[in-house]
Design a protein around this motif. Structure first.
Motif, short mmCIF file in Angstrom:
data_model
loop_
_atom_site.label_atom_id
_atom_site.label_comp_id
_atom_site.label_asym_id
_atom_site.label_seq_id
_atom_site.Cartn_x
_atom_site.Cartn_y
_atom_site.Cartn_z
N ALA A 1 0.94 -1.24 -0.05
CA ALA A 1 0.00 0.01 -0.03
C ALA A 1 0.85 1.28 -0.05
CB ALA A 1 -0.93 -0.22 1.20
N THR B 1 3.55 1.17 -3.91
CA THR B 1 3.06 1.02 -5.28
C THR B 1 2.43 2.32 -5.71
OG1 THR B 1 2.70 -1.31 -4.82
CG2 THR B 1 1.72 -0.53 -7.12
N ARG C 1 -0.92 0.74 -10.46
CA ARG C 1 -1.85 -0.19 -9.49
C ARG C 1 -2.72 -0.78 -10.64
NH1 ARG C 1 -2.71 1.86 -3.45
NH2 ARG C 1 -1.01 2.74 -3.10
N ASP D 1 -5.76 -1.99 -9.13
CA ASP D 1 -6.62 -2.23 -7.72
C ASP D 1 -7.99 -2.44 -7.97
OD1 ASP D 1 -7.69 -2.14 -5.51
OD2 ASP D 1 -6.83 0.15 -4.92
N ILE E 1 -2.87 -3.58 -1.09
CA ILE E 1 -3.83 -3.25 -2.17
C ILE E 1 -4.17 -4.60 -2.41
CG2 ILE E 1 -3.85 -2.49 -4.78
CD1 ILE E 1 -0.99 -1.22 -4.36
#
Length: 427
Positions: A231, A234, A239, A241, A285
């Protein structure tokens, strides 16, 4: 019919009793899931009450408790009356359970008079209607109707326990699930009493209502898959996500059902009741996010159009964000009109209690919509305060429950007056 007990009001009191341990898995809320210790405690007490009311009681192969009050001729076809005994987490005391308790009261009314009709009357407590433990609901009523897929035994709960394992731990044989199916002609009609779970009756000052039809619904599971990562290290632009994608998708569902071309059509509603980020750590994440979708409407056509629209938006979100996505159908239930002949009889019985027989559709799903594959069905709604349900604030009154029980007795008597071969209109 003069009763020697508080018919209906006692049913409410019994629901109140079952609102706490040992009939709940928790001390601070009501949660009674299928095949748990709380479910077992409820079945043991219900069996005692059924036998006290003049019935013979048995647990069927699907975990439903069935009490039979024999007719004048042993082995006669049965009128089935009942509902479900399981609850959602932190639920109310009357959803489902009140219909079971009223069934027992109604049968005891005939037993106390020593009356045997030309048909049998059976009370049933379905074990799993809510689907609060396993993903698909109504497996127990499907088993009775003969429409259950034995593959449901492969479903797992949040702890990874399969339905087959839960059956075995409860003392049931998972290979015999389909033996719960009732034979053609064995059950000729089904009556379910249930709290309305909506505000219509209260708004119109009515204690009782008669259900015209039950809405169509679909349950789906959506899973966005991205890339788990740290978290703090990155960068946002690098990402994958799935969290924001899921947030977009939830809002897309709301938009389709609330503001899109289908909004306001056939009572369309959409709900996300569960959302999980995996692995679920503060500083990670998520690698995947999954959530449930419950989409309902009064017709399958509107429901399916909404599902198609939401799915298209979900797939577009995944493509735009470079994520993999799956949308899995967990359950599909078509709309279920109640039988016209039985509904007319029930409406007349409700009118006998002094109020208009208000007919209204049900947006919630019920075991009756599944049992319709076995026999004609009818449903009675009971006013609930504020229309609140699936909430500990559920509330009904003694007087409304008494009226419901008397209307149900009247329905049975009208059915009996039709003669030795009960018949109903086509639904």
């Amino acid at each position: 019919m003069t009763q020697g007990f508080e018919i209906g009001a006692r049913a409410k009191a019994r629901c109140d009793l079952m609102g706490a341990a040992p009939f709940s898995e928790a001390d601070d809320m009501l949660v009674r899931r299928f095949l748990t210790s709380a479910h077992k405690a409820a079945l043991d007490t219900l069996k005692f009450w059924m036998e006290e009311a003049g019935m013979s009681a048995r647990l069927d192969a699907a975990g439903n408790l069935v009490g039979r009050y024999e007719g004048a001729t042993p082995g006669a076809p049965a009128l089935l009356i009942g509902s479900h005994i399981d609850s959602v987490r932190n639920g109310g005391r009357y959803d489902g359970a009140l219909g079971v308790m009223l069934a027992i009261d109604v049968i005891e009314a005939f037993h106390r008079q020593g009356r045997r009709l030309h048909f049998a009357i059976e009370a049933i407590a379905f074990g799993d209607e809510e689907g609060s433990r396993f993903p698909a609901s109504m497996a127990c009523s499907r088993a009775v109707a003969g429409t259950v897929d034995p593959k449901v035994m492969e479903m797992t709960d949040a702890e990874g326990t399969s339905l087959a394992q839960a059956f075995a731990a409860f003392g049931l044989d998972p290979t015999r699930l389909t033996e719960a199916a009732r034979k053609p002609g064995e059950v000729f009609a089904f009556l379910e009493a249930h709290i309305e779970q909506g505000p219509v009756l209260e708004a119109e000052g009515l204690a009782l209502g008669v259900v015209s039809a039950i809405a169509a619904q679909k349950r789906l599971m959506v899973r966005f898959k991205g890339m788990a990562g740290h978290a703090g290290t990155t960068p946002m632009g690098l990402r994958k996500d799935p969290g924001p994608a899921a947030a977009e998708a939830v809002l897309a569902l709301e938009r389709v059902c609330r503001e899109g071309p289908l909004a306001g059509t056939d009572g369309l509603v959409g709900t996300v009741g569960r959302l999980t980020a995996l692995p679920g750590a503060f500083n990670v994440i998520p690698g995947a996010v999954e959530f449930s979708m419950d989409i309902r409407a009064e017709t399958s056509a509107t429901r399916d159009a909404a599902v198609e629209a939401v799915t298209a938006e979900i797939e577009a979100i995944a493509a735009r964000r470079g994520l993999a996505v799956s949308v899995t159908l967990m359950q599909a239930l078509a709309e279920s009109p109640c039988d016209t002949g039985l509904t007319d009889l029930l409406s007349a019985a409700v009118a006998d209690q002094g109020g208009p027989a208000r007919r209204l559709p049900s947006g919630a799903g019920h075991d009756a919509m599944v049992i319709a594959d076995l026999c004609p069905t009818a449903m009675l709604f009971i006013r609930c305060e504020g229309g609140i349900s699936h909430n500990p604030a559920e509330a009904v009154t003694d007087s409304d429950c008494a009226l419901a029980a008397q209307a149900m007795v009247g329905f049975v008597e009208r059915l009996a007056a039709q003669g030795p071969r009960p018949s109903t209109g086509s639904g």
